[in-house]
Design an enzyme around this catalytic site. Structure first.
Site, PDB file in Angstrom:
ATOM      1  N   SER A 145     -27.642   9.553  19.650  1.00 39.07           N
ATOM      2  CA  SER A 145     -27.028   9.180  20.932  1.00 39.07           C
ATOM      3  C   SER A 145     -26.925  10.451  21.762  1.00 39.07           C
ATOM      4  CB  SER A 145     -25.622   8.623  20.674  1.00 39.07           C
ATOM      5  OG  SER A 145     -24.872   8.542  21.877  1.00 39.07           O
ATOM      6  N   TYR A 158     -17.203   8.923  16.550  1.00 32.88           N
ATOM      7  CA  TYR A 158     -18.548   8.556  17.022  1.00 32.88           C
ATOM      8  C   TYR A 158     -19.352   9.823  17.356  1.00 32.88           C
ATOM      9  CZ  TYR A 158     -22.210   5.936  19.467  1.00 32.88           C
ATOM     10  OH  TYR A 158     -23.421   5.400  19.856  1.00 32.88           O
TER      11      TYR A 158
END
Ligand code: NAD
Length: 254
Positions: A145, A158
């Site tokens: 990401s 995350y």
């Protein structure tokens, strides 16, 4: 349709929705035969049905990618079904708590996010590489990401998990390059999927603020990430390994 993936057997995790689902369709359009895996049998089977309806070849295997036994069985089933594994897209992931500061974050959430987003990539590669190593060829793409390239607020687990995927991708690429195996990652910016909906909801003000941080002034589509994944897996990217490719409308360039 072209034939970039003809005769290739491809395994995709998180293939029931979003980026994984779009990648399954993109691989199938290029001639690949697929194992579509997901924790959710309904959505994963729906992806398989849609591919078969379009004349493609796919099988569903249910697996929770955070569990070693599931991951081993998933890779074994791919080999049993198709006799080989050429490419893997290790993509399944969860967002965890996106609006919680570190001081209020729960240990259970930290563990689950790290297990599903990072340990899963280790487990998937472990069993995939065992097989690819024997054949002396293979290509793996992991989903990281932009949260694996830069930091941010409220979602430390995350960010940590995706930075981990970037590091793990480099380590695997270096370890297995001499075995003829390439390992890369994609780093999507905000992509319009269920995950993005869950993270931002229908908060239009927030969406506008985030969108303004993107040079292209829009969010991405799952199909745009899928294209990069197919390219990285294909022989067209034969000298590309250890890379974490931002597919992010220019976000990390700012
Ligand atoms: P999504 O929620 O739309 O789809 C994720 C899929 O993974 C679902 O089908 C879900 O059932 C499956 N899944 C969840 N936990 C699983 C588990 N333990 N085992 C197996 N399957 C599981 O999400 P998405 O937006 O398509 O995200 C896919 C990947 O892309 C994730 O790794 C995510 O972190 C990453 N990503 C997404 C965005 C975004 O904005 N959507 C941005 C950057 C990175």
């Amino acid at each position: 349709m072209s034939d970039r993936m003809i005769n290739k057997i491809v395994l995709v995790t998180g293939g029931g929705a979003g980026i994984g689902q779009a990648a399954c369709h993109a691989f199938a359009r290029e001639g690949a035969r697929l194992v579509v895996s997901d924790i959710d049998p309904a959505s994963g089977s729906a992806t398989v049905d849609a591919i078969r309806n379009d004349g493609g070849d796919a099988h569903f295997v249910q697996a929770d990618v955070s569990k070693a036994a599931d991951v081993k069985a998933m890779v074994d089933q791919c080999i049993e079904t198709y006799g080989q594994l050429d490419c893997a897209f290790n993509n399944a992931g969860i967002e965890g708590d996106v609006a919680v500061p570190i001081t209020e974050a729960l240990e259970e959430t930290w563990d689950r996010v790290l297990d599903v987003n990072l340990k899963s990539v280790f487990l998937c590669m472990k069993y995939q590489l065992m097989h690819m190593q024997q054949r002396g060829t293979g290509s793996i793409v992991n989903t990281a990401s932009i949260a694996g390239l830069v930091g941010g607020t409220f979602g430390a687990a995350y960010f940590a998990s995706k930075h981990g995927v970037v590091g793990l991708t480099k380590a695997a690429a270096i370890e297995y390059g001499r075995a003829g195996i390439r390992v890369n990652a994609v780093c999507p910016g905000v992509i319009e999927t269920d995950m993005a909906d869950r993270s931002m909801g229908d908060n239009e003000k927030l969406q506008d603020v985030v969108r303004a941080q993107y040079p292209l002034r829009r969010f991405g589509r799952a199909e745009e990430v899928a294209e990069s994944v197919v390219w990285l897996c294909s022989d067209a990217a034969s000298f590309v390994t250890g890379q974490s490719l931002a597919v992010d409308g220019g976000f990390v360039a700012t």
